[in-house]
Enzyme design. Structure first.
Site, mmCIF file in Angstrom:
data_model
loop_
_atom_site.group_PDB
_atom_site.id
_atom_site.type_symbol
_atom_site.label_atom_id
_atom_site.label_comp_id
_atom_site.label_asym_id
_atom_site.label_seq_id
_atom_site.Cartn_x
_atom_site.Cartn_y
_atom_site.Cartn_z
ATOM 1 N N LYS A 268 68.474 18.567 48.245
ATOM 2 C CA LYS A 268 68.797 19.715 49.113
ATOM 3 C C LYS A 268 69.122 19.249 50.529
ATOM 4 C CE LYS A 268 65.122 22.393 47.886
ATOM 5 N NZ LYS A 268 64.224 23.555 47.784
ATOM 6 N N VAL B 270 55.048 11.553 40.189
ATOM 7 C CA VAL B 270 55.848 10.315 40.252
ATOM 8 C C VAL B 270 57.193 10.619 40.924
ATOM 9 C CG1 VAL B 270 56.731 8.377 38.900
ATOM 10 C CG2 VAL B 270 54.865 9.776 37.977
ATOM 11 N N LYS C 216 49.897 17.977 26.400
ATOM 12 C CA LYS C 216 49.493 16.646 26.863
ATOM 13 C C LYS C 216 48.022 16.376 26.560
ATOM 14 C CE LYS C 216 53.121 14.766 28.923
ATOM 15 N NZ LYS C 216 53.635 13.444 28.582
ATOM 16 N N TYR D 194 52.905 22.741 28.843
ATOM 17 C CA TYR D 194 52.954 21.281 29.041
ATOM 18 C C TYR D 194 51.541 20.699 29.036
ATOM 19 C CZ TYR D 194 53.875 16.990 31.854
ATOM 20 O OH TYR D 194 53.962 15.701 32.331
ATOM 21 N N PRO E 270 49.066 9.561 35.381
ATOM 22 C CA PRO E 270 49.633 9.398 36.730
ATOM 23 C C PRO E 270 49.623 10.721 37.494
ATOM 24 C CG PRO E 270 51.253 8.856 35.008
ATOM 25 C CD PRO E 270 50.110 9.587 34.361
ATOM 26 N N GLY F 98 62.677 5.550 27.480
ATOM 27 C CA GLY F 98 63.022 4.365 28.283
ATOM 28 C C GLY F 98 64.162 4.599 29.253
HETATM 29 P P1 NAP Z 1 62.279 11.948 32.674
HETATM 30 O O1 NAP Z 1 62.909 11.172 33.761
HETATM 31 O O2 NAP Z 1 62.670 13.367 32.496
HETATM 32 O O3 NAP Z 1 62.493 11.165 31.308
HETATM 33 C C1 NAP Z 1 62.141 11.741 30.092
HETATM 34 C C2 NAP Z 1 62.487 10.764 29.002
HETATM 35 O O4 NAP Z 1 62.136 11.352 27.743
HETATM 36 C C3 NAP Z 1 63.983 10.420 28.934
HETATM 37 O O5 NAP Z 1 64.107 9.059 28.634
HETATM 38 C C4 NAP Z 1 64.469 11.294 27.791
HETATM 39 O O6 NAP Z 1 65.583 10.726 27.123
HETATM 40 C C5 NAP Z 1 63.253 11.277 26.873
HETATM 41 N N1 NAP Z 1 63.238 12.407 25.962
HETATM 42 C C6 NAP Z 1 63.108 13.717 26.267
HETATM 43 N N2 NAP Z 1 63.192 14.467 25.147
HETATM 44 C C7 NAP Z 1 63.354 13.601 24.108
HETATM 45 C C8 NAP Z 1 63.512 13.748 22.708
HETATM 46 N N3 NAP Z 1 63.496 14.953 22.125
HETATM 47 N N4 NAP Z 1 63.684 12.634 21.957
HETATM 48 C C9 NAP Z 1 63.712 11.421 22.530
HETATM 49 N N5 NAP Z 1 63.544 11.209 23.847
HETATM 50 C C10 NAP Z 1 63.384 12.284 24.625
HETATM 51 O O7 NAP Z 1 60.698 11.968 32.818
HETATM 52 P P2 NAP Z 1 59.702 10.936 33.545
HETATM 53 O O8 NAP Z 1 59.372 11.546 34.864
HETATM 54 O O9 NAP Z 1 60.219 9.546 33.453
HETATM 55 O O10 NAP Z 1 58.423 11.106 32.637
HETATM 56 C C11 NAP Z 1 57.936 10.073 31.796
HETATM 57 C C12 NAP Z 1 56.530 10.413 31.355
HETATM 58 O O11 NAP Z 1 55.697 10.501 32.503
HETATM 59 C C13 NAP Z 1 56.429 11.757 30.638
HETATM 60 O O12 NAP Z 1 55.550 11.634 29.540
HETATM 61 C C14 NAP Z 1 55.856 12.684 31.708
HETATM 62 O O13 NAP Z 1 55.134 13.746 31.132
HETATM 63 C C15 NAP Z 1 54.985 11.721 32.469
HETATM 64 N N6 NAP Z 1 54.671 12.105 33.867
HETATM 65 C C16 NAP Z 1 55.691 12.350 34.754
HETATM 66 C C17 NAP Z 1 55.366 12.705 36.052
HETATM 67 C C18 NAP Z 1 56.434 12.988 37.098
HETATM 68 O O14 NAP Z 1 56.077 13.405 38.206
HETATM 69 N N7 NAP Z 1 57.717 12.751 36.814
HETATM 70 C C19 NAP Z 1 54.019 12.815 36.448
HETATM 71 C C20 NAP Z 1 53.027 12.541 35.515
HETATM 72 C C21 NAP Z 1 53.368 12.190 34.223
HETATM 73 P P3 NAP Z 1 67.114 11.002 27.599
HETATM 74 O O15 NAP Z 1 67.131 10.985 29.097
HETATM 75 O O16 NAP Z 1 67.854 9.864 26.995
HETATM 76 O O17 NAP Z 1 67.497 12.333 27.064
HETATM 77 P P1 GDP Z 2 53.787 20.169 40.562
HETATM 78 O O1 GDP Z 2 53.194 19.088 41.388
HETATM 79 O O2 GDP Z 2 53.491 20.014 39.102
HETATM 80 O O3 GDP Z 2 53.424 21.539 41.065
HETATM 81 O O4 GDP Z 2 55.380 20.076 40.601
HETATM 82 P P2 GDP Z 2 56.511 19.907 41.689
HETATM 83 O O5 GDP Z 2 56.858 18.499 41.866
HETATM 84 O O6 GDP Z 2 57.596 20.829 41.217
HETATM 85 O O7 GDP Z 2 55.937 20.410 43.111
HETATM 86 C C1 GDP Z 2 55.749 21.759 43.364
HETATM 87 C C2 GDP Z 2 55.270 22.028 44.787
HETATM 88 O O8 GDP Z 2 56.297 21.681 45.737
HETATM 89 C C3 GDP Z 2 55.002 23.509 44.972
HETATM 90 O O9 GDP Z 2 54.015 23.689 45.977
HETATM 91 C C4 GDP Z 2 56.352 24.012 45.469
HETATM 92 O O10 GDP Z 2 56.233 25.244 46.167
HETATM 93 C C5 GDP Z 2 56.756 22.875 46.398
HETATM 94 N N1 GDP Z 2 58.209 22.729 46.624
HETATM 95 C C6 GDP Z 2 58.837 22.840 47.837
HETATM 96 N N2 GDP Z 2 60.150 22.662 47.717
HETATM 97 C C7 GDP Z 2 60.388 22.387 46.401
HETATM 98 C C8 GDP Z 2 61.573 22.071 45.657
HETATM 99 O O11 GDP Z 2 62.669 22.000 46.175
HETATM 100 N N3 GDP Z 2 61.408 21.827 44.325
HETATM 101 C C9 GDP Z 2 60.204 21.891 43.701
HETATM 102 N N4 GDP Z 2 60.114 21.609 42.394
HETATM 103 N N5 GDP Z 2 59.071 22.199 44.378
HETATM 104 C C10 GDP Z 2 59.161 22.438 45.704
#
Ligand code: NAP
Ligand code: GDP
Length: 316
Positions: free
Chosen positions: A189, A168, A142, A138, A165, A9
């Protein structure tokens, strides 16, 4: 009466759901919401997980907690991504089952789909072949959530499901340059190099394509899935195929939103990762034909403004 426990959360998606529940739609009458962070329980630990579920006894769970990172963190740590996420997911799903939770909505991702595939990718294709090699730890962890959801339904009639999703982004993201995702990385950056008068370095060739979803749009869709969606099979939550952008186009939007004046260069010695993972949102559109996504540029602008305003406290 619905008592909703949100794991993870305190993260990007968790904070967006908090915002929507508390400041936009509001919790509905009869709903109680609890948002957990890793400080409340280490969900890789079975006893901690059981204890927090026993304490709250939620009727509903949104399961977000996970080890999460961008392409470069995944490439370095496939083993930890696999182990941590397998432990977290098994602990959370089993603790929910034991606590009598009737519905769990977990979170997959479109980057777990097979690498060699036809496009667009849909919900039926999750297990069709190996994921991209950059993030196999990962991805397989999943994918097992989907396997486990089917088994809880088969043996216990539990309606545990998952959403899928695309990439994000939004306020409260992890803006760490090495470990985070592309948009928060580029925003951070560009913010730093603008001050130093240096070029912005985009990693890779800029040609890979991604569908980005704004965390606040995703939060609205999560609430709908929690309250209305009754399938065990997962659902992709994505903008349309026509809204997919290249990394180069995404970088140009960041440049525009931060009014970055310097040069933009591409470091092609860095990995491109998966070239595309174009997903279909046809299933979502069947249920929610009228859902309006925030335009990409507006969402990136709001995220940049948030980052600049919260620079001192942002995760970076
Ligand atoms: P995030 O900002 O890194 O947040 C991760 C969350 O998980 C934080 O609240 C963290 O808690 C908690 N967490 C991690 N390890 C834990 C542990 N050992 N015990 C309890 N809590 C733990 O990630 P997010 O981007 O919001 O991702 C949320 C979900 O969306 C994930 O399941 C991820 O795989 C999925 N998702 C993300 C993306 C994306 O692009 N970001 C895309 C598709 C799916 P603390 O911060 O308090 O440590
Ligand atoms: P992905 O969608 O799971 O591959 O994860 P990312 O959000 O890390 O996106 C990766 C893509 O963005 C790749 O094509 C990288 O080469 C490109 N990229 C360009 N600049 C950056 C950067 O500053 N950080 C990350 N994470 N990726 C970058």
């Amino acid at each position: 009466m619905m008592k909703v426990l949100v794991t993870g959360g305190s993260g990007l998606v968790g904070k967006a759901i908090q915002h929507v529940v508390r400041e936009e739609e509001g919790a509905r009458e009869g709903e109680e919401w609890i948002f957990l962070s890793s400080k409340d329980a280490d969900l890789t630990n079975k006893e901690d997980t059981r204890a927090v579920f026993e304490r709250h006894r939620p009727t509903h769970v949104i399961h977000l907690a996970a080890m999460v990172g961008g392409l470069f963190k995944n490439m370095k740590s496939n083993l930890e991504f696999w182990r941590n996420n397998v432990y977290i997911n098994d602990n959370v799903l089993q603790a929910a089952h034991e606590a009598g939770t009737v519905k769990v909505v977990s979170c997959l991702s479109t980057c777990i789909f097979p690498d060699k595939t036809t496009y667009p990718i849909d919900e039926t294709m999750i297990h069709n072949g190996p994921p991209h090699e950059s993030n196999f730890g990962y991805s397989y962890a999943k994918r097992m959530i989907d396997v486990q959801n089917k088994a809880y339904f088969q043996q216990h009639g539990r309606r545990y499901t998952a959403v899928i999703p695309t990439n994000v982004f939004g306020p409260d993201d992890n803006f760490n340059i090495e470990d985070g995702h592309v948009l928060p990385g580029l925003i951070h950056k560009a913010y730093l190099t603008q001050k130093e008068g240096k070029p912005l370095t985009v990693w890779g060739s800029g040609t890979p394509r991604r569908q980005f979803i704004y965390s606040l749009d995703l939060a609205h869709l999560f609430l709908w899935v929690l309250r209305e969606y009754s399938e065990v099979d997962p659902i992709i939550l994505s903008v349309g195929e026509e809204d997919e952008v290249s990394i180069k186009e995404a970088a140009e939007v960041v440049v525009e939103c931060l009014a970055f004046k310097g040069e933009v260069v591409y470091d092609t010695s860095k990995s491109d990762g998966q070239l595309k993972k174009t997903a279909s949102n046809a299933k979502l559109r069947k249920y929610r034909p009228d859902f309006k996504f925030t335009p990409f540029k507006q969402a990136v602008k709001e995220t940049c403004d948030w980052f600049v305003a919260n620079y001192d406290t942002a995760r970076k």
